[in-house]
Design a protein around this motif. Structure first.
Motif, mmCIF file in Angstrom:
data_model
loop_
_atom_site.group_PDB
_atom_site.id
_atom_site.type_symbol
_atom_site.label_atom_id
_atom_site.label_comp_id
_atom_site.label_asym_id
_atom_site.label_seq_id
_atom_site.Cartn_x
_atom_site.Cartn_y
_atom_site.Cartn_z
ATOM 1 N N GLN A 34 32.073 34.552 -30.434
ATOM 2 C CA GLN A 34 33.364 33.935 -30.135
ATOM 3 C C GLN A 34 33.156 32.928 -29.008
ATOM 4 N N CYS A 35 34.120 32.030 -28.829
ATOM 5 C CA CYS A 35 34.078 31.131 -27.675
ATOM 6 C C CYS A 35 34.232 31.976 -26.416
ATOM 7 N N SER A 36 33.511 31.656 -25.358
ATOM 8 C CA SER A 36 33.545 32.498 -24.163
ATOM 9 C C SER A 36 34.825 32.342 -23.344
ATOM 10 N N PRO A 77 38.249 32.655 -24.403
ATOM 11 C CA PRO A 77 38.059 31.884 -25.636
ATOM 12 C C PRO A 77 39.166 30.830 -25.778
ATOM 13 N N CYS A 78 38.773 29.642 -26.305
ATOM 14 C CA CYS A 78 39.751 28.547 -26.420
ATOM 15 C C CYS A 78 40.513 28.608 -27.727
ATOM 16 N N HIS A 79 39.982 29.325 -28.717
ATOM 17 C CA HIS A 79 40.701 29.429 -29.987
ATOM 18 C C HIS A 79 40.353 30.743 -30.680
ATOM 19 N N ASP A 80 41.165 31.080 -31.649
ATOM 20 C CA ASP A 80 41.052 32.374 -32.325
ATOM 21 C C ASP A 80 40.197 32.253 -33.583
ATOM 22 N N ARG A 108 27.083 26.990 -28.885
ATOM 23 C CA ARG A 108 28.235 26.484 -28.134
ATOM 24 C C ARG A 108 29.457 26.415 -29.036
ATOM 25 N N CYS A 109 30.620 26.580 -28.418
ATOM 26 C CA CYS A 109 31.874 26.549 -29.165
ATOM 27 C C CYS A 109 32.057 25.167 -29.783
ATOM 28 N N PRO A 110 32.301 25.090 -31.106
ATOM 29 C CA PRO A 110 32.479 23.796 -31.749
ATOM 30 C C PRO A 110 33.748 23.076 -31.291
ATOM 31 N N GLU A 111 34.684 23.813 -30.698
ATOM 32 C CA GLU A 111 35.955 23.194 -30.279
ATOM 33 C C GLU A 111 35.876 22.643 -28.860
ATOM 34 N N CYS A 112 35.382 23.451 -27.912
ATOM 35 C CA CYS A 112 35.453 23.044 -26.501
ATOM 36 C C CYS A 112 34.081 22.817 -25.859
ATOM 37 N N GLY A 113 33.013 23.255 -26.534
ATOM 38 C CA GLY A 113 31.682 23.019 -25.995
ATOM 39 C C GLY A 113 31.189 24.068 -25.005
HETATM 40 ZN ZN LIG Z 1 35.960 27.069 -27.100
#
Ligand SMILES: [Zn+2]
Length: 286
Positions: free
Chosen positions: A135-137, A139-142, A170-175
């Motif tokens: 998951q994003c750490s 987390p920025c999205h679900d 890395r999170c594809p949304e926020c990096g």
């Molecule tokens: Zn994220």
């Protein structure tokens, strides 16, 4: 563990309309996957991490404070790959046979991928996550991301015990960096978690007033609020509910559950093997 108590438990399962299993870390330990203490599996597979960092167990390696993320991900990726590849332990296989012809659901605090190896996803609620996902750490999205390919890529590109920075997921949304989807202070209880938890609640509701057997397996004292206490409460509030606790350690239930509870102390691997046998004998007699 006496033969009589095994027979009694087998009879409880036979007569139950449904079985709700609560599985804790003791079940994985009985399967040979002890995440909390040093054992032969740890020595055979993580000896190099022990030498480099003084890590003494898988749990220690997971929460160890590394001096840089490259080292941390070196351990994460090896640990996840190990759990992915590990065959389902015998106690889990025995449990499948024990529950074979029953309506059942499994609530677990284990996230070591043993349970989803042998049970269908729609009958399990992994309350503390599952190492098959990141998951994003923040987390920025679900959203959960399957870890398999990312882990393979990290292991393919490892330098010594470290994952080069460019391979750290890395999170594809926020990096931001990703993290394994397991209980931690940023643990994502999003849609996937809620869907599984809802299934657990629906199961309990469905069997309200029916003969429901709660089968607690290897639940320790660390997080009683997830399985043990809710199981006690369910038993106390519903006269058709019976609570059976199987554990290596001695345990005690509250006084008011007397008469509708049973404790079976002993090695879980042996207990479940004996229970499986008792169930199959009962099936041939029937
Ligand atoms: Zn994220």
């Amino acid at each position: 563990m006496s033969e009589e108590s095994i027979r009694t438990t087998a009879e409880l399962i036979r007569h139950a309309d449904a079985v709700l299993v609560g599985a804790g870390s003791g079940l994985s330990s009985a399967a040979g996957y002890n995440h909390y203490h040093r054992n032969a599996v740890f020595e055979a597979n993580f000896h190099d991490f022990e030498e480099a960092y003084g890590i003494q167990s898988l749990f220690h390696g997971f929460y160890y404070i590394y001096s840089k993320p490259e080292q941390q991900w070196g351990f994460y990726s090896r640990y996840i790959k190990f759990m992915e590849d590990a065959p389902a332990g015998q106690p889990y296989i025995d449990l499948v046979e024990i529950l074979k012809d029953k309506e059942y659901f499994i609530l677990t605090t284990n996230c070591d991928i043993q349970i989803p190896k042998v049970f269908p996803e729609d009958r399990i609620c992994q309350f503390q996550g599952d190492f098959r996902y990141f998951q994003c750490s923040q987390p920025c999205h679900d959203k959960l991301y399957e870890s398999h390919d990312l882990v393979s890529a990290m292991l393919d590109n490892m330098e010594g015990l470290e994952v080069p920075a460019e391979w750290i997921p890395r999170c594809p949304e926020c990096g931001w960096k990703m993290v394994p989807w397991v209980q931690d202070n940023t643990f994502l209880q999003g849609e996937a978690w809620q869907t599984a938890y809802q299934r657990y609640e629906d199961f309990v509701r469905k069997y309200q007033g029916k003969k429901l057997l709660l089968l607690e397996l290897g639940v320790g004292e660390m997080t009683p609020s997830i399985i043990k206490l809710p199981f006690w409460e369910l038993t106390a509030k519903n006269e058709n509910v019976f609570y059976a606790c199987l554990n290596r350690e001695a345990s005690h239930s509250p006084e008011h559950l007397r008469g509708r509870s049973l404790y079976l102390q002993g090695d879980l691997a042996e207990t479940l093997a004996a229970l499986r046998q008792a169930r199959s004998i009962a099936a041939t007699i029937k």
